[in-house]
Design a protein around this motif. Structure first.
Motif, PDB file in Angstrom:
ATOM      1  N   ASN A  44       0.721  -1.307   0.018  1.00  0.00           N
ATOM      2  CA  ASN A  44      -0.116  -0.207  -0.017  1.00  0.00           C
ATOM      3  C   ASN A  44       0.801   1.168   0.109  1.00  0.00           C
ATOM      4  O   ASN A  44       0.300   2.227  -0.311  1.00  0.00           O
ATOM      5  CB  ASN A  44      -0.884   0.028   1.372  1.00  0.00           C
ATOM      6  N   SER A  45       2.229   1.172   0.375  1.00  0.00           N
ATOM      7  CA  SER A  45       2.874   2.276   0.431  1.00  0.00           C
ATOM      8  C   SER A  45       4.467   1.938  -0.199  1.00  0.00           C
ATOM      9  O   SER A  45       4.893   0.713   0.123  1.00  0.00           O
ATOM     10  CB  SER A  45       3.161   2.848   1.897  1.00  0.00           C
ATOM     11  N   ILE A  46       4.813   2.669  -0.983  1.00  0.00           N
ATOM     12  CA  ILE A  46       6.317   2.713  -1.374  1.00  0.00           C
ATOM     13  C   ILE A  46       7.045   3.812  -1.291  1.00  0.00           C
ATOM     14  O   ILE A  46       6.574   5.062  -1.263  1.00  0.00           O
ATOM     15  CB  ILE A  46       6.425   2.402  -2.943  1.00  0.00           C
ATOM     16  N   GLY A  47       8.485   3.725  -0.954  1.00  0.00           N
ATOM     17  CA  GLY A  47       9.352   4.783  -1.168  1.00  0.00           C
ATOM     18  C   GLY A  47      10.257   4.829  -2.283  1.00  0.00           C
ATOM     19  O   GLY A  47      10.611   3.666  -2.507  1.00  0.00           O
ATOM     20  N   ILE A  48      10.333   5.788  -3.275  1.00  0.00           N
ATOM     21  CA  ILE A  48      11.085   5.669  -4.061  1.00  0.00           C
ATOM     22  C   ILE A  48      11.868   7.028  -4.437  1.00  0.00           C
ATOM     23  O   ILE A  48      11.359   8.272  -4.136  1.00  0.00           O
ATOM     24  CB  ILE A  48      10.067   5.313  -5.332  1.00  0.00           C
ATOM     25  N   THR A  49      12.946   6.968  -4.813  1.00  0.00           N
ATOM     26  CA  THR A  49      13.501   8.450  -5.443  1.00  0.00           C
ATOM     27  C   THR A  49      13.065   8.979  -6.840  1.00  0.00           C
ATOM     28  O   THR A  49      12.592   8.264  -7.637  1.00  0.00           O
ATOM     29  CB  THR A  49      15.182   8.331  -5.590  1.00  0.00           C
ATOM     30  N   MET A  50      13.168  10.318  -6.890  1.00  0.00           N
ATOM     31  CA  MET A  50      12.935  10.762  -8.420  1.00  0.00           C
ATOM     32  C   MET A  50      14.358  10.545  -8.987  1.00  0.00           C
ATOM     33  O   MET A  50      15.433  10.864  -8.508  1.00  0.00           O
ATOM     34  CB  MET A  50      12.885  12.210  -8.034  1.00  0.00           C
ATOM     35  N   LEU A 117       7.441  -0.877   1.314  1.00  0.00           N
ATOM     36  CA  LEU A 117       8.233  -1.305   0.228  1.00  0.00           C
ATOM     37  C   LEU A 117       9.153  -0.241  -0.205  1.00  0.00           C
ATOM     38  O   LEU A 117       8.710   0.803  -0.509  1.00  0.00           O
ATOM     39  CB  LEU A 117       7.428  -1.546  -1.073  1.00  0.00           C
ATOM     40  N   VAL A 118      10.528  -0.409  -0.323  1.00  0.00           N
ATOM     41  CA  VAL A 118      11.514   0.741  -0.818  1.00  0.00           C
ATOM     42  C   VAL A 118      12.187   0.093  -1.963  1.00  0.00           C
ATOM     43  O   VAL A 118      12.682  -0.871  -1.918  1.00  0.00           O
ATOM     44  CB  VAL A 118      12.586   1.107   0.302  1.00  0.00           C
ATOM     45  N   LEU A 119      11.839   0.924  -3.055  1.00  0.00           N
ATOM     46  CA  LEU A 119      12.645   0.771  -4.183  1.00  0.00           C
ATOM     47  C   LEU A 119      14.103   1.302  -4.240  1.00  0.00           C
ATOM     48  O   LEU A 119      13.978   2.512  -4.335  1.00  0.00           O
ATOM     49  CB  LEU A 119      11.951   1.009  -5.537  1.00  0.00           C
ATOM     50  N   VAL A 120      15.134   0.637  -4.115  1.00  0.00           N
ATOM     51  CA  VAL A 120      16.383   1.059  -3.722  1.00  0.00           C
ATOM     52  C   VAL A 120      17.276   1.258  -4.781  1.00  0.00           C
ATOM     53  O   VAL A 120      17.577   0.485  -5.702  1.00  0.00           O
ATOM     54  CB  VAL A 120      17.454   0.101  -2.714  1.00  0.00           C
ATOM     55  N   PRO A 121      17.691   2.722  -5.031  1.00  0.00           N
ATOM     56  CA  PRO A 121      18.596   3.149  -6.203  1.00  0.00           C
ATOM     57  C   PRO A 121      19.909   2.382  -6.128  1.00  0.00           C
ATOM     58  O   PRO A 121      20.299   2.094  -4.985  1.00  0.00           O
ATOM     59  CB  PRO A 121      18.575   4.693  -6.241  1.00  0.00           C
ATOM     60  N   ASN A 145      17.883  -1.293  10.255  1.00  0.00           N
ATOM     61  CA  ASN A 145      16.800  -1.993  10.806  1.00  0.00           C
ATOM     62  C   ASN A 145      15.337  -1.992  10.150  1.00  0.00           C
ATOM     63  O   ASN A 145      14.369  -1.734  10.734  1.00  0.00           O
ATOM     64  CB  ASN A 145      16.630  -1.223  12.122  1.00  0.00           C
ATOM     65  N   TYR A 146      15.195  -1.640   9.038  1.00  0.00           N
ATOM     66  CA  TYR A 146      14.101  -1.296   7.909  1.00  0.00           C
ATOM     67  C   TYR A 146      13.354  -2.857   7.952  1.00  0.00           C
ATOM     68  O   TYR A 146      14.066  -3.744   7.703  1.00  0.00           O
ATOM     69  CB  TYR A 146      14.562  -0.927   6.661  1.00  0.00           C
ATOM     70  N   PRO A 147      12.235  -3.072   8.574  1.00  0.00           N
ATOM     71  CA  PRO A 147      11.428  -4.488   8.414  1.00  0.00           C
ATOM     72  C   PRO A 147      10.585  -4.463   7.061  1.00  0.00           C
ATOM     73  O   PRO A 147      10.175  -5.731   7.082  1.00  0.00           O
ATOM     74  CB  PRO A 147      10.541  -4.421   9.576  1.00  0.00           C
ATOM     75  N   GLY A 148      10.676  -3.651   6.213  1.00  0.00           N
ATOM     76  CA  GLY A 148       9.869  -4.010   5.103  1.00  0.00           C
ATOM     77  C   GLY A 148      10.755  -4.795   3.720  1.00  0.00           C
ATOM     78  O   GLY A 148      11.793  -4.922   4.182  1.00  0.00           O
ATOM     79  N   LYS A 149       9.936  -4.543   2.766  1.00  0.00           N
ATOM     80  CA  LYS A 149      10.565  -5.231   1.479  1.00  0.00           C
ATOM     81  C   LYS A 149      11.588  -4.137   0.875  1.00  0.00           C
ATOM     82  O   LYS A 149      11.150  -3.058   0.539  1.00  0.00           O
ATOM     83  CB  LYS A 149       9.583  -5.863   0.680  1.00  0.00           C
ATOM     84  N   THR A 150      12.627  -4.751   0.109  1.00  0.00           N
ATOM     85  CA  THR A 150      13.624  -3.780  -0.561  1.00  0.00           C
ATOM     86  C   THR A 150      13.738  -4.601  -1.857  1.00  0.00           C
ATOM     87  O   THR A 150      13.876  -5.741  -2.172  1.00  0.00           O
ATOM     88  CB  THR A 150      14.838  -3.580  -0.013  1.00  0.00           C
ATOM     89  N   ILE A 151      13.718  -3.857  -2.989  1.00  0.00           N
ATOM     90  CA  ILE A 151      13.706  -4.303  -4.372  1.00  0.00           C
ATOM     91  C   ILE A 151      14.464  -3.144  -5.105  1.00  0.00           C
ATOM     92  O   ILE A 151      14.438  -1.829  -4.716  1.00  0.00           O
ATOM     93  CB  ILE A 151      12.260  -4.453  -4.993  1.00  0.00           C
ATOM     94  N   SER A 152      15.253  -3.564  -5.941  1.00  0.00           N
ATOM     95  CA  SER A 152      16.143  -2.915  -6.821  1.00  0.00           C
ATOM     96  C   SER A 152      15.820  -3.403  -8.348  1.00  0.00           C
ATOM     97  O   SER A 152      15.945  -4.716  -8.711  1.00  0.00           O
ATOM     98  CB  SER A 152      17.483  -2.812  -6.673  1.00  0.00           C
ATOM     99  N   VAL A 172      20.116  -5.309  -0.785  1.00  0.00           N
ATOM    100  CA  VAL A 172      18.605  -5.291  -1.223  1.00  0.00           C
ATOM    101  C   VAL A 172      18.097  -6.786  -1.118  1.00  0.00           C
ATOM    102  O   VAL A 172      18.721  -7.586  -1.577  1.00  0.00           O
ATOM    103  CB  VAL A 172      18.625  -4.634  -2.609  1.00  0.00           C
ATOM    104  N   GLU A 173      17.073  -7.263  -0.891  1.00  0.00           N
ATOM    105  CA  GLU A 173      16.342  -8.324  -0.799  1.00  0.00           C
ATOM    106  C   GLU A 173      16.082  -9.083  -2.144  1.00  0.00           C
ATOM    107  O   GLU A 173      16.333 -10.075  -2.253  1.00  0.00           O
ATOM    108  CB  GLU A 173      14.789  -8.102  -0.010  1.00  0.00           C
ATOM    109  N   GLN A 174      15.600  -8.133  -3.298  1.00  0.00           N
ATOM    110  CA  GLN A 174      15.261  -8.543  -4.152  1.00  0.00           C
ATOM    111  C   GLN A 174      15.747  -7.693  -5.600  1.00  0.00           C
ATOM    112  O   GLN A 174      15.458  -6.639  -5.489  1.00  0.00           O
ATOM    113  CB  GLN A 174      13.805  -8.779  -4.491  1.00  0.00           C
ATOM    114  N   LEU A 175      16.470  -8.405  -6.429  1.00  0.00           N
ATOM    115  CA  LEU A 175      16.720  -7.760  -7.655  1.00  0.00           C
ATOM    116  C   LEU A 175      16.216  -8.221  -8.933  1.00  0.00           C
ATOM    117  O   LEU A 175      15.708  -9.088  -9.040  1.00  0.00           O
ATOM    118  CB  LEU A 175      18.371  -7.871  -7.937  1.00  0.00           C
ATOM    119  N   LEU A 176      15.594  -7.152  -9.511  1.00  0.00           N
ATOM    120  CA  LEU A 176      14.908  -7.375 -10.847  1.00  0.00           C
ATOM    121  C   LEU A 176      15.907  -7.190 -11.883  1.00  0.00           C
ATOM    122  O   LEU A 176      16.250  -6.296 -12.073  1.00  0.00           O
ATOM    123  CB  LEU A 176      13.521  -6.753 -10.771  1.00  0.00           C
ATOM    124  N   MET A 177      16.037  -7.978 -12.747  1.00  0.00           N
ATOM    125  CA  MET A 177      17.180  -8.184 -13.674  1.00  0.00           C
ATOM    126  C   MET A 177      16.845  -8.766 -15.129  1.00  0.00           C
ATOM    127  O   MET A 177      15.576  -9.368 -15.255  1.00  0.00           O
ATOM    128  CB  MET A 177      18.376  -8.974 -13.542  1.00  0.00           C
TER     129      MET A 177
END
Length: 179
Positions: A44-50, A117-121, A145-152, A172-177
């Motif tokens: 329901n919520s994401i963190g993402i950079t511009m 969810l944080v989309l990590v750059p 100490n972030y408990p949520g999911k991380t994806i790049s 990062v927990e999950q990489l999409l390649m």
């Protein structure tokens, strides 16, 4: 083995030289991988950079998230920390590093732990999720100490081998390649 600084410079040069059409096609494939994930669909919520021009364009991700009624938070750097503020396209300004950040006040920020969810750059990534960022350590500190999911999302030029992570590096927990 090159240093992180040398690796960063090399990968950034490769990304700057990348054919725009090829990059667009690869981005579309990575977006589809992301949007197909159960993690994305249940979030329901994401963190993402511009994004910066050489990075994967994050605006289509932001627009898709908003169209799916997800809360979108953009980081603002304050005293070497990331404050996560609600995305508002009318409240963005370029920093001295050329990054678009929210102009909102810190009292509008949400705690990172409240973002699912944080989309990590990053600039370069190993297959085990370790990354080379831009060298300031913002994400490694934030994700400690972030408990949520991380994806790049990772372009082919960003995939590296032989990188030895530092003790403070957070994978990062999950990489999409692309295959």
């Amino acid at each position: 083995m090159p240093t992180k600084k040398e690796l960063r410079q090399h990968i950034l040069q490769l990304l700057k030289k990348k054919d725009p059409q090829e990059k667009l096609v690869e981005e579309q494939q990575l977006y589809q991988q992301l949007f197909d994930l159960a993690t994305w669909q249940q979030t329901n919520s994401i963190g993402i950079t511009m994004s910066m021009p050489q990075e994967i364009n994050t605006l289509p991700i932001i627009q898709t998230a908003l169209s799916q009624n997800k809360q979108v938070y953009i980081p603002k750097t304050v005293h070497r920390e990331l404050n996560w503020l609600p995305y508002n396209p009318q409240q963005l300004e370029k920093t001295r590093f050329g990054i678009l950040e929210p102009t909102g006040s810190p009292d509008q920020a949400v705690q990172l732990n409240n973002i699912q969810l944080v989309l990590v750059p990053g600039v370069a990534f190993t297959t085990t999720g370790y990354r080379v960022g831009y060298g300031a350590g913002f994400y490694d500190r934030a994700l400690t100490n972030y408990p949520g999911k991380t994806i790049s999302l990772v372009l082919p030029e960003q995939q590296v081998t032989g990188l030895t992570p530092d003790p403070w590096d957070i994978a990062v927990e999950q990489l999409l390649m692309l295959n």
